[in-house]
Design a protein around this motif. Structure first.
Motif, PDB file in Angstrom:
ATOM      1  N   ASP A   1       0.945  -1.171   0.060  1.00  0.00           N
ATOM      2  CA  ASP A   1       0.051   0.059   0.047  1.00  0.00           C
ATOM      3  C   ASP A   1       0.920   1.155   0.165  1.00  0.00           C
ATOM      4  OD1 ASP A   1       0.997  -0.217   2.594  1.00  0.00           O
ATOM      5  OD2 ASP A   1      -1.021   0.146   3.468  1.00  0.00           O
ATOM      6  N   CYS A   2       0.124   2.387  -0.501  1.00  0.00           N
ATOM      7  CA  CYS A   2       0.976   3.825  -0.448  1.00  0.00           C
ATOM      8  C   CYS A   2       0.286   4.755  -0.018  1.00  0.00           C
ATOM      9  CB  CYS A   2       1.436   3.595  -2.036  1.00  0.00           C
ATOM     10  SG  CYS A   2       2.375   5.266  -2.291  1.00  0.00           S
ATOM     11  N   MET A   3       0.815   5.699   0.681  1.00  0.00           N
ATOM     12  CA  MET A   3       0.243   6.981   0.876  1.00  0.00           C
ATOM     13  C   MET A   3      -0.475   7.796  -0.169  1.00  0.00           C
ATOM     14  SD  MET A   3       2.140   8.401   4.159  1.00  0.00           S
ATOM     15  CE  MET A   3       2.546   7.177   5.477  1.00  0.00           C
ATOM     16  N   SER A   4       0.300   7.571  -1.522  1.00  0.00           N
ATOM     17  CA  SER A   4      -0.175   8.277  -2.641  1.00  0.00           C
ATOM     18  C   SER A   4      -1.313   7.662  -3.296  1.00  0.00           C
ATOM     19  CB  SER A   4       1.121   8.492  -3.312  1.00  0.00           C
ATOM     20  OG  SER A   4       2.222   9.142  -3.091  1.00  0.00           O
ATOM     21  N   LEU A   5      -1.509   6.547  -2.888  1.00  0.00           N
ATOM     22  CA  LEU A   5      -2.835   5.909  -3.601  1.00  0.00           C
ATOM     23  C   LEU A   5      -3.590   5.014  -2.378  1.00  0.00           C
ATOM     24  CD1 LEU A   5      -1.215   2.625  -4.861  1.00  0.00           C
ATOM     25  CD2 LEU A   5      -0.298   4.332  -5.486  1.00  0.00           C
ATOM     26  N   PRO A   6      -4.100   6.000  -1.219  1.00  0.00           N
ATOM     27  CA  PRO A   6      -4.402   5.465  -0.026  1.00  0.00           C
ATOM     28  C   PRO A   6      -5.348   4.367   0.134  1.00  0.00           C
ATOM     29  CG  PRO A   6      -5.355   7.772  -0.422  1.00  0.00           C
ATOM     30  CD  PRO A   6      -4.259   7.316  -1.710  1.00  0.00           C
ATOM     31  N   ASN A   7      -6.178   4.134  -0.967  1.00  0.00           N
ATOM     32  CA  ASN A   7      -7.228   3.237  -0.643  1.00  0.00           C
ATOM     33  C   ASN A   7      -7.040   1.802  -1.569  1.00  0.00           C
ATOM     34  OD1 ASN A   7      -8.943   4.069   1.516  1.00  0.00           O
ATOM     35  ND2 ASN A   7      -9.253   5.768  -0.254  1.00  0.00           N
ATOM     36  N   LEU A   8      -5.844   1.890  -2.182  1.00  0.00           N
ATOM     37  CA  LEU A   8      -5.469   0.715  -3.342  1.00  0.00           C
ATOM     38  C   LEU A   8      -4.198  -0.194  -2.867  1.00  0.00           C
ATOM     39  CD1 LEU A   8      -6.082  -0.195  -6.084  1.00  0.00           C
ATOM     40  CD2 LEU A   8      -4.208   1.019  -6.763  1.00  0.00           C
ATOM     41  N   LEU A   9      -4.547  -1.471  -2.842  1.00  0.00           N
ATOM     42  CA  LEU A   9      -3.549  -2.364  -2.570  1.00  0.00           C
ATOM     43  C   LEU A   9      -2.938  -2.960  -4.092  1.00  0.00           C
ATOM     44  CD1 LEU A   9      -5.160  -4.267   0.240  1.00  0.00           C
ATOM     45  CD2 LEU A   9      -3.435  -2.535   0.459  1.00  0.00           C
ATOM     46  N   VAL A  10      -1.677  -3.379  -3.879  1.00  0.00           N
ATOM     47  CA  VAL A  10      -1.035  -3.733  -5.027  1.00  0.00           C
ATOM     48  C   VAL A  10      -0.065  -4.912  -4.884  1.00  0.00           C
ATOM     49  CG1 VAL A  10       0.362  -3.297  -7.200  1.00  0.00           C
ATOM     50  CG2 VAL A  10      -1.058  -1.267  -6.268  1.00  0.00           C
ATOM     51  N   ARG A  11      -0.378  -6.076  -5.451  1.00  0.00           N
ATOM     52  CA  ARG A  11       0.441  -7.365  -5.243  1.00  0.00           C
ATOM     53  C   ARG A  11       1.772  -7.141  -6.071  1.00  0.00           C
ATOM     54  NH1 ARG A  11      -0.146 -11.245  -1.631  1.00  0.00           N
ATOM     55  NH2 ARG A  11       0.887 -13.062  -2.188  1.00  0.00           N
ATOM     56  N   VAL A  12       2.612  -7.314  -5.194  1.00  0.00           N
ATOM     57  CA  VAL A  12       4.311  -7.125  -5.730  1.00  0.00           C
ATOM     58  C   VAL A  12       5.183  -8.175  -5.162  1.00  0.00           C
ATOM     59  CG1 VAL A  12       4.116  -4.692  -6.027  1.00  0.00           C
ATOM     60  CG2 VAL A  12       4.887  -5.607  -3.844  1.00  0.00           C
ATOM     61  N   LYS A  13       6.527  -8.211  -5.669  1.00  0.00           N
ATOM     62  CA  LYS A  13       7.248  -9.057  -5.170  1.00  0.00           C
ATOM     63  C   LYS A  13       8.535  -8.051  -4.646  1.00  0.00           C
ATOM     64  CE  LYS A  13       6.879 -13.294  -7.888  1.00  0.00           C
ATOM     65  NZ  LYS A  13       7.631 -14.032  -8.947  1.00  0.00           N
ATOM     66  N   ARG A  14       9.042  -8.425  -3.402  1.00  0.00           N
ATOM     67  CA  ARG A  14      10.159  -7.668  -2.990  1.00  0.00           C
ATOM     68  C   ARG A  14      11.231  -8.912  -2.522  1.00  0.00           C
ATOM     69  NH1 ARG A  14       9.536  -2.476  -4.207  1.00  0.00           N
ATOM     70  NH2 ARG A  14       7.592  -1.626  -3.629  1.00  0.00           N
ATOM     71  N   HIS A  15      12.366  -8.099  -2.421  1.00  0.00           N
ATOM     72  CA  HIS A  15      13.476  -8.885  -1.954  1.00  0.00           C
ATOM     73  C   HIS A  15      13.427  -9.227  -0.385  1.00  0.00           C
ATOM     74  CE1 HIS A  15      15.742  -8.590  -5.496  1.00  0.00           C
ATOM     75  NE2 HIS A  15      15.147  -7.475  -5.815  1.00  0.00           N
ATOM     76  N   GLN A  16      13.494 -10.454   0.076  1.00  0.00           N
ATOM     77  CA  GLN A  16      13.455 -10.829   1.554  1.00  0.00           C
ATOM     78  C   GLN A  16      14.409  -9.937   2.330  1.00  0.00           C
ATOM     79  OE1 GLN A  16      11.093 -12.779   3.060  1.00  0.00           O
ATOM     80  NE2 GLN A  16      12.168 -12.405   5.086  1.00  0.00           N
ATOM     81  N   THR A  17      15.579  -9.728   2.020  1.00  0.00           N
ATOM     82  CA  THR A  17      16.786  -8.905   2.731  1.00  0.00           C
ATOM     83  C   THR A  17      17.558  -8.025   1.810  1.00  0.00           C
ATOM     84  OG1 THR A  17      17.263 -11.086   3.804  1.00  0.00           O
ATOM     85  CG2 THR A  17      18.748  -9.480   4.050  1.00  0.00           C
ATOM     86  N   ILE A  18      17.641  -6.903   2.693  1.00  0.00           N
ATOM     87  CA  ILE A  18      18.468  -5.993   1.946  1.00  0.00           C
ATOM     88  C   ILE A  18      19.292  -5.471   2.679  1.00  0.00           C
ATOM     89  CG2 ILE A  18      16.402  -5.236   0.183  1.00  0.00           C
ATOM     90  CD1 ILE A  18      16.351  -2.638   2.094  1.00  0.00           C
ATOM     91  N   HIS A  19      20.535  -4.869   2.232  1.00  0.00           N
ATOM     92  CA  HIS A  19      21.554  -4.001   3.241  1.00  0.00           C
ATOM     93  C   HIS A  19      21.159  -2.590   2.447  1.00  0.00           C
ATOM     94  CE1 HIS A  19      24.226  -7.450   3.850  1.00  0.00           C
ATOM     95  NE2 HIS A  19      22.836  -7.772   3.883  1.00  0.00           N
ATOM     96  N   ILE A  20      21.181  -1.494   3.205  1.00  0.00           N
ATOM     97  CA  ILE A  20      20.915  -0.134   2.834  1.00  0.00           C
ATOM     98  C   ILE A  20      21.864   0.832   3.539  1.00  0.00           C
ATOM     99  CG2 ILE A  20      19.090   0.477   4.686  1.00  0.00           C
ATOM    100  CD1 ILE A  20      17.776   2.261   2.742  1.00  0.00           C
ATOM    101  N   ARG A  21      22.665   1.630   2.848  1.00  0.00           N
ATOM    102  CA  ARG A  21      23.537   2.527   3.322  1.00  0.00           C
ATOM    103  C   ARG A  21      23.025   3.708   3.299  1.00  0.00           C
ATOM    104  NH1 ARG A  21      28.775   4.882   1.310  1.00  0.00           N
ATOM    105  NH2 ARG A  21      29.867   4.831   3.045  1.00  0.00           N
TER     106      ARG A  21
END
Length: 168
Positions: free
Chosen positions: A95-115
């Motif tokens: 979900d997203c604040m820029s589309l507050p009433n919509l859900l979107v099925r996506v794939k994401r990476h299980q683990t990330i490293h963020i710098r």
């Protein structure tokens, strides 16, 4: 002063733009952004009972900054970079604040490293898994002009959020 009413909604061309990096000279702007992002996030929570993070471009600041607040702990990610993405993926309804009433099925990476850098310009690298990994990937995408709608698994990967008080 910006808040909930200033969140840019799906269809606004600014959501598809790549953001610029921040520098030491932007300290006053960074404080303004953090204050506004905090306000918008908490106002969003009051209405939608959701929201853990928000990216600067969602309020029209075309800068590389993410504000996250979970359980009262705020984290500011300045100029974040994803430096590792696991091969293992998982699916979820995003979900997203820029589309507050919509859900979107996506794939994401299980683990990330963020710098990233904090507000004192110190560098950090965090390893995030599961829902936090997904959250930061979502917000990071905003910095690159990518919305969850663009990551939908297929054309049937959209649905309206259930509401507590559906219309009669």
């Amino acid at each position: 002063m910006k808040g909930l009413a200033d969140i840019i909604l799906l269809g606004d061309e600014r959501l598809y733009q790549t953001c610029e990096s921040l520098s030491f000279q932007d300290d006053a702007l960074i404080q303004e952004m953090v204050t506004d992002l905090h306000r918008a996030l908490f106002q969003f929570r009051e209405i939608y009972q959701a929201g853990r993070a928000i990216a600067a471009p969602q309020l029209g600041y075309m800068k590389r900054l993410i504000y996250m607040n979970i359980d009262g702990k705020a984290t500011v990610f300045i100029n974040p970079e994803l430096v590792f993405l696991s091969d293992k993926m998982f699916e979820l309804w995003d979900d997203c604040m820029s589309l507050p009433n919509l859900l979107v099925r996506v794939k994401r990476h299980q683990t990330i490293h963020i710098r990233y850098q904090d507000q004192d310009w110190n560098f950090h690298t965090d390893i995030l898994e599961g829902d936090l990994s997904e959250l930061l990937q979502h917000e990071y995408d905003h910095l690159n002009g990518v919305l969850c709608t663009m990551r939908a698994i297929d054309e049937k990967s959209f649905r309206w959020k259930p509401t507590a008080n559906p219309p009669k």
